[in-house]
Design a protein around this motif. Structure first.
Motif, PDB file in Angstrom:
ATOM      1  N   LEU A   2       0.829  -1.199   0.000  1.00  0.00           N
ATOM      2  CA  LEU A   2       0.000   0.000   0.000  1.00  0.00           C
ATOM      3  C   LEU A   2       0.866   1.254   0.000  1.00  0.00           C
ATOM      4  CD1 LEU A   2      -2.842  -1.012   2.478  1.00  0.00           C
ATOM      5  CD2 LEU A   2      -3.060  -0.615   0.025  1.00  0.00           C
ATOM      6  N   TYR A   3       1.932   1.230   0.799  1.00  0.00           N
ATOM      7  CA  TYR A   3       2.846   2.378   0.843  1.00  0.00           C
ATOM      8  C   TYR A   3       3.509   2.571  -0.517  1.00  0.00           C
ATOM      9  CZ  TYR A   3       6.646   5.483   2.053  1.00  0.00           C
ATOM     10  OH  TYR A   3       7.518   6.541   2.078  1.00  0.00           O
ATOM     11  N   SER A   4       3.905   1.491  -1.129  1.00  0.00           N
ATOM     12  CA  SER A   4       4.520   1.581  -2.454  1.00  0.00           C
ATOM     13  C   SER A   4       3.549   2.221  -3.444  1.00  0.00           C
ATOM     14  CB  SER A   4       4.942   0.196  -2.933  1.00  0.00           C
ATOM     15  OG  SER A   4       5.525   0.274  -4.207  1.00  0.00           O
ATOM     16  N   GLY A   5       2.275   1.873  -3.332  1.00  0.00           N
ATOM     17  CA  GLY A   5       1.266   2.468  -4.193  1.00  0.00           C
ATOM     18  C   GLY A   5       1.082   3.952  -3.942  1.00  0.00           C
ATOM     19  N   LYS A   6       1.351   4.370  -2.713  1.00  0.00           N
ATOM     20  CA  LYS A   6       1.235   5.802  -2.394  1.00  0.00           C
ATOM     21  C   LYS A   6       2.413   6.600  -2.941  1.00  0.00           C
ATOM     22  CE  LYS A   6      -1.615   5.339   1.701  1.00  0.00           C
ATOM     23  NZ  LYS A   6      -1.738   5.509   3.139  1.00  0.00           N
ATOM     24  N   ILE A   7       3.617   6.034  -2.855  1.00  0.00           N
ATOM     25  CA  ILE A   7       4.777   6.799  -3.312  1.00  0.00           C
ATOM     26  C   ILE A   7       4.966   6.708  -4.828  1.00  0.00           C
ATOM     27  CG2 ILE A   7       5.952   6.701  -1.090  1.00  0.00           C
ATOM     28  CD1 ILE A   7       7.778   4.533  -2.239  1.00  0.00           C
ATOM     29  N   GLN A   8       4.408   5.661  -5.445  1.00  0.00           N
ATOM     30  CA  GLN A   8       4.442   5.524  -6.907  1.00  0.00           C
ATOM     31  C   GLN A   8       3.022   5.200  -7.384  1.00  0.00           C
ATOM     32  OE1 GLN A   8       7.466   2.443  -7.328  1.00  0.00           O
ATOM     33  NE2 GLN A   8       8.884   4.004  -8.039  1.00  0.00           N
ATOM     34  N   PRO A   9       2.121   6.156  -7.319  1.00  0.00           N
ATOM     35  CA  PRO A   9       0.707   5.871  -7.555  1.00  0.00           C
ATOM     36  C   PRO A   9       0.351   5.456  -8.980  1.00  0.00           C
ATOM     37  CG  PRO A   9       1.074   8.227  -7.357  1.00  0.00           C
ATOM     38  CD  PRO A   9       2.370   7.556  -7.003  1.00  0.00           C
ATOM     39  N   ASN A  10       1.212   5.708  -9.934  1.00  0.00           N
ATOM     40  CA  ASN A  10       0.905   5.343 -11.311  1.00  0.00           C
ATOM     41  C   ASN A  10       1.556   4.043 -11.758  1.00  0.00           C
ATOM     42  OD1 ASN A  10      -0.734   7.611 -11.742  1.00  0.00           O
ATOM     43  ND2 ASN A  10       1.080   8.867 -12.077  1.00  0.00           N
ATOM     44  N   GLN A  11       2.239   3.368 -10.844  1.00  0.00           N
ATOM     45  CA  GLN A  11       2.901   2.106 -11.171  1.00  0.00           C
ATOM     46  C   GLN A  11       1.983   0.928 -10.831  1.00  0.00           C
ATOM     47  OE1 GLN A  11       5.847   1.753 -12.736  1.00  0.00           O
ATOM     48  NE2 GLN A  11       5.803   3.964 -12.928  1.00  0.00           N
ATOM     49  N   PRO A  12       1.639   0.107 -11.793  1.00  0.00           N
ATOM     50  CA  PRO A  12       0.717  -1.001 -11.520  1.00  0.00           C
ATOM     51  C   PRO A  12       1.344  -2.142 -10.726  1.00  0.00           C
ATOM     52  CG  PRO A  12       1.461  -1.094 -13.794  1.00  0.00           C
ATOM     53  CD  PRO A  12       2.001   0.189 -13.209  1.00  0.00           C
ATOM     54  N   ARG A  13       2.658  -2.246 -10.750  1.00  0.00           N
ATOM     55  CA  ARG A  13       3.330  -3.395 -10.130  1.00  0.00           C
ATOM     56  C   ARG A  13       3.019  -3.541  -8.639  1.00  0.00           C
ATOM     57  NH1 ARG A  13       4.978  -8.314 -11.249  1.00  0.00           N
ATOM     58  NH2 ARG A  13       6.848  -8.894 -10.203  1.00  0.00           N
ATOM     59  N   GLU A  33      -9.252  -8.499  -5.681  1.00  0.00           N
ATOM     60  CA  GLU A  33      -9.870  -8.029  -6.921  1.00  0.00           C
ATOM     61  C   GLU A  33      -9.692  -6.511  -7.061  1.00  0.00           C
ATOM     62  OE1 GLU A  33     -14.038  -8.308  -9.439  1.00  0.00           O
ATOM     63  OE2 GLU A  33     -13.904  -9.307  -7.493  1.00  0.00           O
ATOM     64  N   TRP A  34      -9.901  -5.782  -5.966  1.00  0.00           N
ATOM     65  CA  TRP A  34      -9.698  -4.330  -5.996  1.00  0.00           C
ATOM     66  C   TRP A  34      -8.254  -4.002  -6.413  1.00  0.00           C
ATOM     67  CZ3 TRP A  34      -6.064  -1.925  -2.915  1.00  0.00           C
ATOM     68  CH2 TRP A  34      -5.968  -0.541  -3.083  1.00  0.00           C
ATOM     69  N   ALA A  35      -7.289  -4.693  -5.825  1.00  0.00           N
ATOM     70  CA  ALA A  35      -5.883  -4.400  -6.114  1.00  0.00           C
ATOM     71  C   ALA A  35      -5.544  -4.718  -7.571  1.00  0.00           C
ATOM     72  CB  ALA A  35      -4.971  -5.179  -5.164  1.00  0.00           C
ATOM     73  N   TYR A  36      -5.992  -5.869  -8.052  1.00  0.00           N
ATOM     74  CA  TYR A  36      -5.722  -6.224  -9.445  1.00  0.00           C
ATOM     75  C   TYR A  36      -6.400  -5.232 -10.399  1.00  0.00           C
ATOM     76  CZ  TYR A  36      -4.025 -10.881  -8.002  1.00  0.00           C
ATOM     77  OH  TYR A  36      -3.330 -11.931  -7.445  1.00  0.00           O
ATOM     78  N   GLN A  37      -7.645  -4.879 -10.107  1.00  0.00           N
ATOM     79  CA  GLN A  37      -8.354  -3.913 -10.957  1.00  0.00           C
ATOM     80  C   GLN A  37      -7.629  -2.567 -10.958  1.00  0.00           C
ATOM     81  OE1 GLN A  37     -10.473  -4.239 -13.155  1.00  0.00           O
ATOM     82  NE2 GLN A  37     -12.111  -5.632 -12.618  1.00  0.00           N
ATOM     83  N   THR A  38      -7.116  -2.182  -9.806  1.00  0.00           N
ATOM     84  CA  THR A  38      -6.375  -0.925  -9.721  1.00  0.00           C
ATOM     85  C   THR A  38      -5.123  -0.990 -10.592  1.00  0.00           C
ATOM     86  OG1 THR A  38      -7.225  -0.512  -7.493  1.00  0.00           O
ATOM     87  CG2 THR A  38      -5.241   0.697  -8.150  1.00  0.00           C
ATOM     88  N   ALA A  39      -4.437  -2.127 -10.588  1.00  0.00           N
ATOM     89  CA  ALA A  39      -3.249  -2.290 -11.444  1.00  0.00           C
ATOM     90  C   ALA A  39      -3.615  -2.088 -12.906  1.00  0.00           C
ATOM     91  CB  ALA A  39      -2.617  -3.659 -11.223  1.00  0.00           C
ATOM     92  N   VAL A  40      -4.722  -2.683 -13.328  1.00  0.00           N
ATOM     93  CA  VAL A  40      -5.153  -2.563 -14.722  1.00  0.00           C
ATOM     94  C   VAL A  40      -5.602  -1.135 -15.028  1.00  0.00           C
ATOM     95  CG1 VAL A  40      -6.924  -3.328 -16.351  1.00  0.00           C
ATOM     96  CG2 VAL A  40      -5.717  -5.005 -14.950  1.00  0.00           C
ATOM     97  N   GLU A  41      -6.261  -0.488 -14.067  1.00  0.00           N
ATOM     98  CA  GLU A  41      -6.681   0.896 -14.275  1.00  0.00           C
ATOM     99  C   GLU A  41      -5.476   1.831 -14.389  1.00  0.00           C
ATOM    100  OE1 GLU A  41      -9.311   1.687 -11.022  1.00  0.00           O
ATOM    101  OE2 GLU A  41     -10.825   0.283 -11.779  1.00  0.00           O
TER     102      GLU A  41
END
Length: 131
Positions: A2-13, A33-41
């Motif tokens: 989650l922290y990684s998603g905050k510091i790099q919000p546009n990275q799907p990995r 499912e939410w996390a995977y969908q977010t990666a695709v979005e």
């Protein structure tokens, strides 16, 4: 993750990894499912997001197999130049479900984009011999 998603919000990995954690370790499929969908979005060309979400739906969430097929097709439609593995996976799952005609359809669709790919040509011939 989650922290990684905050510091790099546009990275799907990071969202893919979070989905894998929720799905395979915590067995919280709604959050996965939410996390995977977010990666695709974040990146609609990110094939692992489609693949991993579809795999989770196929193997782990009862009643969601049709959603898995729809997701594979959606991923391919958005990525015709790089999403052929999604068609191959749909073909494999169709055969495993006993739906040989649908599997053939997926493999024929695959070969329209890569007609000389021998493993798929052989698989298609094998399936057609079953009809």
């Amino acid at each position: 993750w989650l922290y990684s998603g905050k510091i790099q919000p546009n990275q799907p990995r990071s969202f893919l990894n979070l989905g894998n954690l929720y799905a395979t370790v915590l067995h919280d499929y709604a959050k996965a499912e939410w996390a995977y969908q977010t990666a695709v979005e974040k990146d609609s060309s990110y094939i692992p997001g489609y693949r991993d979400l579809a795999s989770m739906l196929w193997f782990s969430v009862p009643g969601r197999r049709n959603d898995a097929f729809k997701l594979l097709q959606q991923g391919f439609d958005a990525n015709r130049d790089s999403g052929l593995e999604l068609l191959a996976l749909a073909g494999t799952w169709s055969e495993q479900s006993g739906d040989i005609k649908t599997a053939i359809g997926y493999y024929e669709q695959y070969l329209k984009f890569k007609p000389d790919f021998e493993p798929v040509r052989k698989e298609l011939a094998r399936l057609k011999s079953k009809l």
